[in-house]
Structure formats: structure tokens, C-alpha cells
Design a protein around this motif. Sequence first.
Motif, short mmCIF file in Angstrom:
data_model
loop_
_atom_site.label_atom_id
_atom_site.label_comp_id
_atom_site.label_asym_id
_atom_site.label_seq_id
_atom_site.Cartn_x
_atom_site.Cartn_y
_atom_site.Cartn_z
N SER A 2 42.51 28.39 75.85
CA SER A 2 41.14 28.40 75.35
C SER A 2 41.16 28.33 73.83
CB SER A 2 40.45 29.68 75.80
OG SER A 2 39.19 29.80 75.17
N ASN A 3 40.26 27.56 73.25
CA ASN A 3 40.17 27.53 71.80
C ASN A 3 38.81 28.02 71.31
OD1 ASN A 3 38.45 25.50 72.36
ND2 ASN A 3 39.50 23.91 71.20
N GLY A 4 38.12 28.77 72.17
CA GLY A 4 36.83 29.33 71.77
C GLY A 4 35.67 28.53 72.29
N SER A 5 35.69 27.22 72.07
CA SER A 5 34.56 26.41 72.51
C SER A 5 34.80 25.79 73.89
CB SER A 5 34.25 25.32 71.50
OG SER A 5 35.38 24.52 71.27
N MET A 6 36.07 25.78 74.32
CA MET A 6 36.35 25.25 75.66
C MET A 6 37.64 25.83 76.24
SD MET A 6 36.81 21.33 74.43
CE MET A 6 35.36 21.54 73.37
N THR A 7 37.70 25.81 77.57
CA THR A 7 38.86 26.32 78.30
C THR A 7 39.46 25.18 79.10
OG1 THR A 7 37.77 28.45 78.54
CG2 THR A 7 39.62 28.04 80.00
N VAL A 8 40.79 25.10 79.10
CA VAL A 8 41.47 24.09 79.91
C VAL A 8 42.26 24.83 80.98
CG1 VAL A 8 43.10 22.17 79.93
CG2 VAL A 8 41.68 22.57 77.91
N ARG A 9 42.02 24.49 82.25
CA ARG A 9 42.71 25.17 83.35
C ARG A 9 43.06 24.16 84.43
NH1 ARG A 9 38.30 25.67 86.83
NH2 ARG A 9 36.31 25.87 85.72
N GLU A 10 43.98 24.58 85.30
CA GLU A 10 44.42 23.72 86.39
C GLU A 10 43.76 24.17 87.69
OE1 GLU A 10 46.45 21.10 85.80
OE2 GLU A 10 46.50 21.71 83.69
N ASN A 11 43.33 23.23 88.49
CA ASN A 11 42.81 23.51 89.83
C ASN A 11 43.53 22.53 90.76
OD1 ASN A 11 41.32 23.87 92.18
ND2 ASN A 11 39.42 24.26 91.06
N THR A 15 42.98 18.81 86.31
CA THR A 15 42.81 19.59 85.09
C THR A 15 41.33 19.65 84.75
OG1 THR A 15 44.97 18.86 84.27
CG2 THR A 15 43.45 19.79 82.66
N VAL A 16 40.83 20.89 84.57
CA VAL A 16 39.41 21.07 84.29
C VAL A 16 39.24 21.54 82.85
CG1 VAL A 16 37.29 22.30 84.93
CG2 VAL A 16 38.97 21.69 86.70
N ILE A 17 38.44 20.80 82.11
CA ILE A 17 38.04 21.26 80.78
C ILE A 17 36.63 21.84 80.92
CG2 ILE A 17 37.54 20.62 78.39
CD1 ILE A 17 39.43 18.32 78.61
N GLU A 18 36.52 23.12 80.70
CA GLU A 18 35.21 23.76 80.81
C GLU A 18 34.68 24.01 79.40
OE1 GLU A 18 35.24 27.05 83.44
OE2 GLU A 18 33.06 27.34 83.31
N VAL A 19 33.61 23.33 79.07
CA VAL A 19 33.07 23.42 77.71
C VAL A 19 32.07 24.58 77.67
CG1 VAL A 19 31.92 22.17 75.86
CG2 VAL A 19 33.32 20.92 77.51
#
Lengths: 113, 159
Positions: A2-11, A15-19
Motif C-alpha cells: 500500500s502506498n496510501g492512495s492505493m493497495t495492491v493485492r493478489e486474489n 492482481t487487484v489494485i484497489e484505489v
Amino acid sequence: MSNGSMTVRENSDVTVIEVQDDLGSYVASDLRENLEDLLGSKTQKIIVNLGSVQHINSTGVGAIVGAAKRIRQRGGDVKVCGLADNIKRTFDLTGASSVVEIYESESSAISAF
Amino acid sequence: MGQEHIEIHLPSRLWYIEPVLAFLKQLAQQIGFCQQRIADIQLAIDEICGNAIEHGSEGDDKGIAISIDVNDHQLDILVRDKGTRDRGSWLTAEKLEEISQRRAPDRERGHGIYMVEELSDEVKMEPNSFGGTDVRVRFSLSTDEQRRRDTNPSNKPDD
């Protein structure tokens, strides 16, 4: 990650980028960097979850369109989900709705791969 | 609310656009714009300021100027950049023609000025005497918005 404005995770293999922030001109560059990083990896399936986003401009939409075009050249794709009405409107105004697949939920976007 | 004039000067950094959008949201709410129109105003100004910073003033210390004329039924907004040392105004007939010809849904860039035309009630873009670009947009309350505001005193701006 996570960089604060978005999270990158695996499902599974997606790969899901959640903004989590609105995607104005400043945060859009974060999204572009995250997508560029993923394009440099072996990831083939990317979902950008915009469910928490209330505002996106053409730079943010352009980052998604650009990533989708490039990853398709190697058989992958970028899909988006969770668009509020005014976010969908920006996709329509830029024409991106006809280029990127849009889904209501993350689960339906994952199923579409 | 009578006619009021507001001036904002921003350094040429994209980060500063977001607080301006938050301010415009509150201002538009006070006037009585509906949520969809407020989102349109924010998107249009985001696009215009992004262009002014990225193409009209990046890399120098001139910044951009935002002038807002507001009354109880409309917002007139001027975004002015003073051009870059090497390129001057980003808005020339040649550049507009090039953007127009290359515009396509799968293009990453070049949509902003067309979106502004869709989102605003009036728009005028022209090179200015400083060597940069002026973009003027107008957002007017619709008849429905005006009626809704006038029947709900809590939405009415103070005189």
C-alpha cells in the motif's frame, strides 16, 4: 502493498489494485506507476477496483486504457469494477467504456477472466 | 449573494489542484448546484488546471491563476497560465488540429479539452498576451436546480 492512495493485492492469479483516493491529476500518476510496475512483472490479469473513488479525470482513465492496451499485446487484460455513476460518466466521455471491460463488482470482474 | 470575485494563485504543481476542487465543491453547493453538476464542475476544472500546469507552466515558477466570479445563479471561472519558455501557449490551431485528428477512445491522452466542452455550459479557450493560455468556463444553475434551492431555504446562499 500500500502506498496510501492505493493497495495492491493478489486474489488467486489476479492482481487487484484497489484505489482509495480520488484520482485527480496527482494521484493518477501513482496509479500509472503501479500499473507500469505490474506490466514489468509476469502478471497477466489485473483488476482496478474504483469502488472507493468519487472523482477521476482523463489522466487516471488514460493510465488504465494505456495499461490495458499494452498487457493485451501479451495476452493479458486490465478490467475495472465498482464505478459510481460519475466515474462511469468520465469513462463514457473519454470513450474508454468501449475499450476497457467494466464490471459492477470485483468478484464479477474476476469471474470474467 | 451579490457578484463576488475570488483570485487564487497556485504554484505549478499538480498537488495543489485537489484543494481547489474541494473549495469549488463547497462554493457550488452554496449556490445550489446538484451533486452531478458539482462533479462536472470539479472534473472540468481538474482537466483545465492539469493542462495549465502540465503544458502551460511546468518547470517554471510562474504558477497559474484561477479567477472565479460567482453570483447566486452561476460560476464563471478563468484559468490562466503564462506559457512555457520554450513552447509558449499550448493552445494553437495546429495543436488543436493534431489533438482532434489523433483523438480516439484507446488514446491515453488528448480527451481533456473535449470533456470540458461537454461538462460546461460555455467554454472559451484562447492564447493570452502573457504568452500562455486562458480557458474560461461558465456553469449556470438549471431551472430545476434554481427551483429546488428556492424551495429549500437551508440551501440558499446568504445575502
